[in-house]
Design a protein around this motif. Structure first.
Motif, short mmCIF file in Angstrom:
data_model
loop_
_atom_site.label_atom_id
_atom_site.label_comp_id
_atom_site.label_asym_id
_atom_site.label_seq_id
_atom_site.Cartn_x
_atom_site.Cartn_y
_atom_site.Cartn_z
N MET A 1 10.72 43.56 -45.30
CA MET A 1 10.49 43.56 -43.85
C MET A 1 9.03 43.14 -43.58
N ALA A 2 8.87 42.24 -42.61
CA ALA A 2 7.52 41.74 -42.32
C ALA A 2 6.68 42.82 -41.64
N THR A 3 5.41 42.76 -41.89
CA THR A 3 4.53 43.72 -41.22
C THR A 3 3.89 43.05 -40.02
N ILE A 4 3.65 43.86 -39.01
CA ILE A 4 2.91 43.34 -37.86
C ILE A 4 1.77 44.28 -37.55
N LYS A 5 0.74 43.72 -36.86
CA LYS A 5 -0.42 44.54 -36.53
C LYS A 5 -0.30 45.02 -35.10
N ILE A 6 0.31 46.17 -34.96
CA ILE A 6 0.59 46.73 -33.64
C ILE A 6 -0.66 46.96 -32.82
N ASN A 7 -1.73 47.36 -33.46
CA ASN A 7 -2.90 47.79 -32.71
C ASN A 7 -3.85 46.67 -32.33
N GLU A 8 -3.49 45.48 -32.65
CA GLU A 8 -4.31 44.37 -32.18
C GLU A 8 -3.69 43.80 -30.91
N ILE A 9 -4.56 43.27 -30.11
CA ILE A 9 -4.04 42.74 -28.84
C ILE A 9 -3.15 41.54 -29.11
N SER A 10 -2.09 41.47 -28.36
CA SER A 10 -1.15 40.37 -28.59
C SER A 10 -0.94 39.60 -27.29
N PHE B 1 -3.43 44.46 -19.99
CA PHE B 1 -4.72 44.04 -20.51
C PHE B 1 -5.86 45.03 -20.25
N ALA B 2 -6.02 45.40 -18.97
CA ALA B 2 -7.16 46.26 -18.64
C ALA B 2 -7.06 47.58 -19.40
N MET B 3 -5.84 48.06 -19.54
CA MET B 3 -5.64 49.31 -20.28
C MET B 3 -6.09 49.14 -21.74
N LYS B 4 -5.74 48.01 -22.30
CA LYS B 4 -6.10 47.75 -23.70
C LYS B 4 -7.61 47.63 -23.86
N VAL B 5 -8.26 46.96 -22.89
CA VAL B 5 -9.71 46.80 -22.97
C VAL B 5 -10.39 48.16 -22.98
N ARG B 6 -9.91 49.02 -22.10
CA ARG B 6 -10.47 50.38 -22.08
C ARG B 6 -10.26 51.06 -23.44
N ALA B 7 -9.08 50.88 -23.98
CA ALA B 7 -8.76 51.54 -25.24
C ALA B 7 -9.55 50.98 -26.42
N TYR B 8 -9.85 49.69 -26.39
CA TYR B 8 -10.57 49.08 -27.50
C TYR B 8 -12.08 49.28 -27.40
#
Lengths: 368, 546
Positions: free
Chosen positions: B1-10, B104-111
């Motif tokens: 099964m392929a791995t994906i990087k969930i925690n990076e912005i997509s 997006f804005a939510m992710k920016v805050r989180a990162y």
């Protein structure tokens, strides 16, 4: 358009002249009422020049209420006159039970009072009477002032004249200045107070046309003076502005026109009196009018004047002889009562003009 | 099964996704060169292709490496949806598409652990504006004839300055004429629209200059006495020494940026400025000071403002002012004194629940030095702000203006301290109608900012498009100091468009004045308005109609 009219004469004249003046101009709704203010009185009122006269229409109960208030204030009756009426069911008139013209002595406490104190007393008493009579619509108080009587009624002016016997000339009931209109308020509910002329502390005004700045005039005026009330007609604003300028601020009459229809800014800045005119325009911008109007006014000293809105959207004409001046909406009215005058002297004021008639009947044309 | 990087912005979390059609693309590179955000870049893709090289069918699979334009996916170089790539593409092969599932804005805050910042306006605005539910309903018919908008003359002037009540005018009568016995506070009669306060710094020098050119042109060539407010950021010395200064309102805000140069230039000024505007707050981010990020503090901005290259944060409050009384005593007096009481001084605040208290206090102005009350509502724009301020703080302008006007009426002092209002006026593209309605509700005049940028070519909107004024990378050269980007803006064209817009606005205001029969401005003529919304009617005290 309402037709309005004013007569000023060296001789005492009878109100039949005012009826004649207005009747010939009658059109459309100009038959819905009759109202007049008589100033500088002759006849039976001639000997009471200094004493205030109460002009009131009321019911029996209204009469009681008014008597009680006047007594409470300390006024004592000097003379009372009620016009003889000619009731006839065929007459179109919504008459009140009583029409009272009462001459009163000032309260004893005011024996040594200043003129201003007396004037305040008269306004406050009139407002008190009005308020008390308004509760159950028991009556209407039109004026309470020396040497002035006011009559207003709803109906056909011809019939109102007949009802009060105004068609027959009589030396008992005369004045040197009569202002009149043959119409009730027709745009909104008919309210007796809404009929021109309006009177306050010696100042009278009649206006035709719509006051398109009514809202801002009213909001500004209501905090300026206790007597600026009612506003049943948008034309009351013109009277209050006149009173405010001349009586409260003590400014000469020529600034009335500058206040209600200020000159364009560009023109003011070219004038030598620009600083004063600009300040007036700034400070009294809420008293500007911007509608189609003609105004006829009377000052406490008997000066009669007329002026128009700045676009001259309402007509007015002045005709005169050596002993009488008439200002009215249409020349037919003047033809009726001054047929012999020199028509070439008739004045049709323009939008920048105030025509003023002094007590010696000199007709002056002031340019704004 | 392929791995994906969930925690990076997509890509599916971005605000905008680039839609690219490689079949139409000629690889000219214009889009990549034009995108100021580096949101796209030239890249390659491996493509599987089935081809046939024989005359009879003999399909073969071939892998090719093809050059493509690719969207960058990170929180720095993300697509703002400005659409510049689409504008420059000769083949319609690329465009941004709004991603309705963005986070997006939510992710920016989180990162980043930092609040999300942007420019523009409140973007939560989804309801119809109250202003659009109001109509000019009292049309003159037979009782008071309508005027002719083309042939009648109209006076369109509004006061800027302290207007005294008539009983306070030092008038004396001499031979039937009134005369003034002493000097009075200055009042300037100007066009009822002020070009809003946007600083050099927030705006590019070119954009600001285009506004100044348009202002001067309207005054000198068209006779429209319009004024422009400098914004907090000073002015070019050349302009301050010129006769055009008389068309400019100088702004002072909590950072006092630019005032060193203004004060030093005073001896060389040949004209007085049109006025001074003390800025306490603005509608877009009330209670928050100005924010000019270091990337926008170019060399000429450093000179004009007298500051080093650094983030320039105006404090949220004027230091040392803790009350309205103090502000009147200190700031108003000193600003009045600066120009020897010849120049009117006004104040601008964010519309707020407390605006009426502030206005009531000012109306009692004991020194007669408060020359105007500027109220700025929630839909005003800004160059940069924390999104939380933009979206969640502020007060609509309409009812606040009305409340302030009626508070003045209650005191019998309407018109004494002129009311100027703004905040989203012209949002629907028509400033004339908004300005007219505001005047009927009691404003002496209005001011406008964001609309001017849109006339100039701003590509942003209130639905998250562009809103990159804070980045210093404005793709159309309006809100940037980047020397390459600012060249995209044609100063003369912008000035021309603004002038034309105001010629049209002037006509349109007359087209509203004429039907209600007024040749002068309908200040406080609420009787001319009707609304189809009963709650608006009740709140604004205007007629309900349906």
């Amino acid at each position: 358009m309402c037709r309005i009219g004013a007569i000023k004469s060296r001789k005492y004249i009878h109100p039949s002249k005012a009826l004649l003046l207005m009747r010939s101009q009658q059109k459309g709704h100009d038959n819905s009422g009759f109202a007049m203010v008589m100033q500088d009185l002759g006849g039976i009122f001639k000997d009471y020049k200094e004493l205030p006269i109460l002009s009131m229409a009321c019911t029996d109960e209204g009469l009681n209420i008014a008597d009680n208030i006047l007594a409470e204030e300390g006024f004592v009756r000097a003379m009372q006159w009620s016009p003889e009426t000619n009731p006839d069911p065929k007459l179109i008139i919504e008459n009140m039970p009583h029409y009272i013209f009462q001459v009163l002595q000032y309260p004893k406490a005011f024996k040594y009072a200043s003129r201003q104190e007396k004037e305040e007393l008269l306004v406050n008493t009139r407002l008190r009477l009005r308020k008390a009579l308004e509760v159950d619509e028991e009556g209407y108080v039109y004026s309470f002032w020396p040497d002035v009587i006011t009559l207003k009624e709803i109906g056909d002016p011809k019939d109102i004249g007949t009802y009060f016997g105004l068609w027959e000339e009589s030396e008992n009931f005369t004045a040197k200045i009569i202002t009149a209109q043959c119409r009730q308020n027709t745009n909104y509910d008919i309210v007796r107070y809404a009929a021109h002329p309006f009177f306050l502390q010696g100042y009278t005004s009649l206006v035709n046309g719509e006051n398109t700045f009514y809202e801002r005039n009213k909001l500004f005026q209501q905090s300026l003076f206790d007597g600026y009330i009612g506003f049943e007609s948008d034309s009351q604003c013109f009277l209050y502005t006149l009173h405010y300028l001349n009586k409260v601020l003590k400014w000469p009459l020529n600034y009335y026109k500058h206040t209600i229809t200020p000159l364009p800014h560009e023109e003011i800045t070219q004038r030598h009196d620009k600083t004063v005119l600009l300040k007036i325009k700034e400070s009294l911008t809420h008293l500007e009018i911007n509608g189609p109007n003609t105004i006829i006014g009377v000052l406490p000293d008997g000066t009669l004047f007329t002026c128009c809105d700045s676009k001259k959207l309402r007509p007015v004409v002045i005709g005169y002889t050596d002993d009488t001046v008439v200002i009215t909406s249409e020349v037919t009215g003047i033809n009726e009562i001054l047929p012999e005058r020199n028509w070439e002297n008739d004045i049709y004021p323009h939008e920048r003009e105030t025509v003023v008639i002094n007590n010696d009947l000199r007709v002056e044309q002031w340019q704004q | 099964m392929a791995t994906i990087k969930i925690n990076e912005i997509s890509k599916d979390e971005l605000l905008w996704q680039i839609e690219y059609n490689s079949d139409r693309c000629t690889l000219c590179g214009k889009c990549v060169a034009a995108c100021p955000f580096n949101a796209i870049e030239a890249s390659v893709e491996k493509r599987r292709k089935v081809i046939n090289e024989d005359s009879t069918p003999a399909p073969k699979v071939k892998f090719q490496t093809v050059p493509v334009i690719k969207q960058n996916i990170n929180i720095k170089n993300f697509c703002r949806g400005c659409g510049i790539c689409e504008k420059v593409c000769p083949n319609e092969s690329i465009k941004p598409v709004r991603n309705t599932d963005e986070k997006f804005a939510m992710k920016v805050r989180a990162y980043t652990g930092d609040s999300y910042k942007r420019g523009g306006r409140n973007n939560l605005h989804t309801m119809p504006r109250a202003l659009d539910k109001i109509k000019i309903g009292r049309i003159s018919q037979m009782t008071d004839p309508s005027l002719d908008a083309q042939r009648h003359t109209f006076e369109m002037l509004a006061p800027f300055g302290r207007v005294l009540p008539p009983e306070q005018l030092p008038l004396t009568e001499l031979n039937g004429q009134l005369e003034l016995s002493k000097n009075l506070p200055p009042v300037r009669w100007i066009y009822p629209i002020i070009l809003g306060d946007m600083s050099i710094g927030a705006l590019s020098g070119r954009m600001w200059e285009a506004l100044a050119i348009a202002t001067a042109y309207m005054n000198e060539e068209l006779g429209i006495p319009i004024r422009m407010c400098s914004g907090e950021g000073g002015m070019p010395v050349r302009l301050m020494k010129s006769r055009y200064l008389k068309y400019m309102i100088l702004q002072i805000a909590s950072g006092h940026f630019g005032w060193n140069r203004i004060i030093n230039t005073m001896p060389e000024m040949t004209e007085d400025p049109a006025g001074i505007l003390i800025k306490i707050g603005q509608g877009a981010k009330p209670g928050d000071g100005g924010l000019l990020q270091a990337k926008k503090v170019a060399r000429h901005i450093q000179e004009i403002r007298g500051v080093p290259k650094a983030d320039l944060l105006s404090p949220p409050n004027h230091q040392g002012l803790y009350s309205i009384e103090e502000s009147v005593q200190k700031m108003f007096l000193s600003m009045n004194a600066a120009f020897k009481f010849r120049v009117p001084v006004a104040i601008k605040v964010s519309a707020s629940v407390t605006s009426i208290s502030v206005y009531n206090n000012l109306l009692r102005d004991p020194y007669n030095i408060v020359g105007g009350f500027f109220l700025d509502g929630i839909f005003g724009g800004t160059g940069a702000a924390h999104e939380i301020s933009l979206n969640h703080t502020g007060h609509p302008i309409l009812s606040k203006l009305r409340d302030c006007y009626l508070a003045a009426v209650h005191q019998g002092k309407q018109g004494q301290i002129p009311l100027w209002a703004a905040g989203g006026l012209g949002m629907n593209g028509n400033l004339a109608a908004d300005a007219f309605k505001m005047m009927c509700l009691g404003a002496n005049g209005v001011f406008t900012g964001k609309l001017l940028l849109q006339i100039a070519g701003c590509v942003g909107n209130d639905h998250g498009k562009c809103n990159a004024c804070n980045t210093g990378l404005c793709p159309v050269g309006i809100c940037t100091q980047n020397p390459v980007l600012v060249k995209r803006l044609d100063i003369d064209k912008v000035a021309e468009n603004i002038v034309n817009y105001f010629i049209a606005t002037d006509q349109e205001i007359k087209k509203l004045m004429a039907p209600i029969g007024n040749s002068s401005l309908p200040i406080g003529r609420s009787d001319a308005l009707v609304t189809i919304d009963s709650s608006i009617a009740e709140k604004l005290q205007i007629q309900y109609a349906c």
